[in-house]
Design a protein around this motif. Structure first.
Motif, PDB file in Angstrom:
ATOM      1  N   LYS A 107       0.864  -1.181   0.000  1.00 56.82           N
ATOM      2  CA  LYS A 107       0.000   0.000   0.000  1.00 56.82           C
ATOM      3  C   LYS A 107       0.903   1.235   0.000  1.00 56.82           C
ATOM      4  O   LYS A 107       1.365   1.693   1.029  1.00 56.82           O
ATOM      5  CB  LYS A 107      -0.907  -0.001   1.234  1.00 56.82           C
ATOM      6  CG  LYS A 107      -1.951   1.097   1.236  1.00 56.82           C
ATOM      7  CD  LYS A 107      -2.860   0.972   2.447  1.00 56.82           C
ATOM      8  CE  LYS A 107      -3.904   2.083   2.446  1.00 56.82           C
ATOM      9  NZ  LYS A 107      -4.805   1.978   3.626  1.00 56.82           N
ATOM     10  N   ALA A 108       1.183   1.763  -1.209  1.00 54.45           N
ATOM     11  CA  ALA A 108       2.157   2.850  -1.345  1.00 54.45           C
ATOM     12  C   ALA A 108       1.620   4.035  -2.151  1.00 54.45           C
ATOM     13  O   ALA A 108       2.384   4.855  -2.628  1.00 54.45           O
ATOM     14  CB  ALA A 108       3.417   2.304  -2.006  1.00 54.45           C
TER      15      ALA A 108
ATOM     16  N   VAL B 299      -0.304   3.197 -11.309  1.00 52.72           N
ATOM     17  CA  VAL B 299      -1.144   2.303 -10.513  1.00 52.72           C
ATOM     18  C   VAL B 299      -1.401   2.918  -9.150  1.00 52.72           C
ATOM     19  O   VAL B 299      -0.465   3.397  -8.491  1.00 52.72           O
ATOM     20  CB  VAL B 299      -0.461   0.923 -10.336  1.00 52.72           C
ATOM     21  CG1 VAL B 299      -1.303   0.010  -9.453  1.00 52.72           C
ATOM     22  CG2 VAL B 299      -0.222   0.271 -11.684  1.00 52.72           C
ATOM     23  N   ASN B 300      -2.657   2.905  -8.725  1.00 54.86           N
ATOM     24  CA  ASN B 300      -3.019   3.400  -7.391  1.00 54.86           C
ATOM     25  C   ASN B 300      -3.028   2.218  -6.427  1.00 54.86           C
ATOM     26  O   ASN B 300      -4.027   1.508  -6.288  1.00 54.86           O
ATOM     27  CB  ASN B 300      -4.391   4.074  -7.418  1.00 54.86           C
ATOM     28  CG  ASN B 300      -4.791   4.609  -6.050  1.00 54.86           C
ATOM     29  OD1 ASN B 300      -3.967   4.675  -5.134  1.00 54.86           O
ATOM     30  ND2 ASN B 300      -6.052   4.987  -5.897  1.00 54.86           N
TER      31      ASN B 300
ATOM     32  N   ARG C 105      -5.349  -4.140  -5.208  1.00 56.74           N
ATOM     33  CA  ARG C 105      -4.328  -4.997  -4.599  1.00 56.74           C
ATOM     34  C   ARG C 105      -4.811  -6.442  -4.495  1.00 56.74           C
ATOM     35  O   ARG C 105      -4.065  -7.380  -4.758  1.00 56.74           O
ATOM     36  CB  ARG C 105      -3.929  -4.474  -3.219  1.00 56.74           C
ATOM     37  CG  ARG C 105      -3.219  -3.127  -3.227  1.00 56.74           C
ATOM     38  CD  ARG C 105      -2.451  -2.888  -1.927  1.00 56.74           C
ATOM     39  NE  ARG C 105      -3.270  -3.102  -0.756  1.00 56.74           N
ATOM     40  CZ  ARG C 105      -4.078  -2.187  -0.208  1.00 56.74           C
ATOM     41  NH1 ARG C 105      -4.168  -0.989  -0.764  1.00 56.74           N
ATOM     42  NH2 ARG C 105      -4.789  -2.459   0.874  1.00 56.74           N
ATOM     43  N   MET C 106      -6.079  -6.614  -4.120  1.00 53.68           N
ATOM     44  CA  MET C 106      -6.630  -7.960  -3.996  1.00 53.68           C
ATOM     45  C   MET C 106      -6.702  -8.650  -5.355  1.00 53.68           C
ATOM     46  O   MET C 106      -6.376  -9.832  -5.485  1.00 53.68           O
ATOM     47  CB  MET C 106      -8.033  -7.905  -3.377  1.00 53.68           C
ATOM     48  CG  MET C 106      -8.631  -9.276  -3.072  1.00 53.68           C
ATOM     49  SD  MET C 106     -10.271  -9.145  -2.305  1.00 53.68           S
ATOM     50  CE  MET C 106      -9.840  -8.252  -0.796  1.00 53.68           C
ATOM     51  N   GLY C 107      -7.132  -7.894  -6.374  1.00 51.12           N
ATOM     52  CA  GLY C 107      -7.208  -8.469  -7.716  1.00 51.12           C
ATOM     53  C   GLY C 107      -5.836  -8.869  -8.240  1.00 51.12           C
ATOM     54  O   GLY C 107      -5.684  -9.922  -8.875  1.00 51.12           O
ATOM     55  N   TYR C 108      -4.839  -8.036  -7.967  1.00 49.76           N
ATOM     56  CA  TYR C 108      -3.475  -8.342  -8.389  1.00 49.76           C
ATOM     57  C   TYR C 108      -2.975  -9.609  -7.701  1.00 49.76           C
ATOM     58  O   TYR C 108      -2.373 -10.486  -8.350  1.00 49.76           O
ATOM     59  CB  TYR C 108      -2.556  -7.167  -8.065  1.00 49.76           C
ATOM     60  CG  TYR C 108      -1.107  -7.398  -8.416  1.00 49.76           C
ATOM     61  CD1 TYR C 108      -0.630  -7.124  -9.687  1.00 49.76           C
ATOM     62  CD2 TYR C 108      -0.203  -7.895  -7.475  1.00 49.76           C
ATOM     63  CE1 TYR C 108       0.705  -7.338 -10.028  1.00 49.76           C
ATOM     64  CE2 TYR C 108       1.128  -8.115  -7.790  1.00 49.76           C
ATOM     65  CZ  TYR C 108       1.567  -7.833  -9.068  1.00 49.76           C
ATOM     66  OH  TYR C 108       2.887  -8.056  -9.387  1.00 49.76           O
ATOM     67  N   LYS C 109      -3.229  -9.721  -6.416  1.00 43.89           N
ATOM     68  CA  LYS C 109      -2.778 -10.893  -5.661  1.00 43.89           C
ATOM     69  C   LYS C 109      -3.404 -12.172  -6.209  1.00 43.89           C
ATOM     70  O   LYS C 109      -2.723 -13.200  -6.368  1.00 43.89           O
ATOM     71  CB  LYS C 109      -3.128 -10.720  -4.176  1.00 43.89           C
ATOM     72  CG  LYS C 109      -2.596 -11.817  -3.275  1.00 43.89           C
ATOM     73  CD  LYS C 109      -2.908 -11.502  -1.815  1.00 43.89           C
ATOM     74  CE  LYS C 109      -2.353 -12.594  -0.904  1.00 43.89           C
ATOM     75  NZ  LYS C 109      -2.621 -12.276   0.531  1.00 43.89           N
TER      76      LYS C 109
END
Length: 296
Positions: free
Chosen positions: A221-222, A238-239, A246-250
């Motif tokens: 989370k940056a 990318v936000n 983040r969840m979708g990427y994981k």
């Protein structure tokens, strides 16, 4: 930094890596390597009298006729292997968010396996690849030979930054005339895996060592960050503050890893996942132990 200074720095790294690899082999690796990988054939040793349970196909009829009792041929395992490290030096191999880059981890693993092989009398060779095969060093013996391999892994600058597992597999199939043991060391971020790895595994004993970095699996989370693909140069904003993103990427990365693992399993390829943020040796140990148990 001048070119001379860069070379000196690189040689210092290679010497440190040699000392570390030798220590690891001496302390724990040599025995597991020996029990996990066998030679590629059998050599005739001697004759002995047939005993119940011996295979009939090993009876030597000429000796049997002379001795008037059945005699069988004894064999001993041919220990010497040709071991080839196929190491990915594509653009993504230079990424590392923690202690090592994936390329540095690959060099370390190649050193440990290489010294284990030499200690057991095996020959070691190297294929460096990225978007195409970059350099091939045929299998041979000797410490200087292995140190050159490690140096080339660390110093290679491929013209094509992409990853072609297919190109590497095709090159090995065409170049290695005898059956060999191939360690494919890569992140396996490539479009074509299934058919190339299947073809390679049918001809050569193949082990896949997948190098990975934690930031490739889960975004921190940056806030808003510009992400750059090291192999294509493509940039995107990318936000990372978006929890759904983040969840979708994981999930996407997990599905990709599962797909890679399924290819290994389909073709009977032993594998280990090695990460840049932790000691890779326990995972390598576990893979070798699994192989050793199956052999016994």
């Amino acid at each position: 930094m001048s070119e001379e200074d860069q070379i000196e720095e690189m040689m210092t790294r290679v010497r440190k890596l040699e000392l570390k690899a030798r220590r690891l082999v001496r302390e724990s690796f040599s025995g597991e390597y020996l029990s996990s990988f066998r030679g590629q054939g059998l050599d005739f040793d001697d004759f002995r009298e047939y005993a119940h349970g011996d295979e009939v196909r090993f009876i030597d009829w000429n000796v049997t006729a002379r001795m008037n009792v059945p005699y069988v041929r004894k064999f001993r395992e041919e220990r010497e292997l040709s071991v080839v490290m196929a190491v990915d030096v594509s653009g993504s191999a230079d990424f590392g968010s923690k202690h090592l880059s994936k390329r540095e981890l690959s060099a370390e693993i190649a050193a440990v396996l290489g010294f284990s092989a030499l200690q057991n009398g095996d020959q070691v060779g190297l294929l460096i690849f990225a978007g195409e095969p970059v350099m091939f060093i045929p299998p041979a013996k000797g410490t200087r030979h292995l140190l050159r391999m490690i140096r080339e892994i660390l110093m290679a600058k491929p013209a094509q930054k992409g990853t072609s597992i297919e190109g590497a597999c095709d090159f090995l199939i065409k170049s290695l005339r005898r059956k060999a043991l191939v360690f494919m060391i890569s992140d396996f971020h490539a479009e074509s895996l299934d058919k190339p790895l299947g073809k390679l595994a049918r001809k050569h004993e193949t082990v896949a060592l997948r190098v990975s970095d934690p930031l490739e699996e889960e975004l921190p989370k940056a806030g808003r960050v510009v992400m750059v693909d090291p192999e294509t140069g493509f940039e995107t904003l990318v936000n990372t503050g978006n929890s759904n993103l983040r969840m979708g990427y994981k999930k996407l990365m997990r599905r990709q890893a599962e797909g890679i693992a399924s290819v290994f399993k389909k073709h009977g390829i032993d594998s280990a996942k090695l990460q840049t943020d932790r000691d890779a040796l326990p995972d390598l140990h576990a893979m070798l132990k699994r192989r050793g148990r199956r052999r016994k």
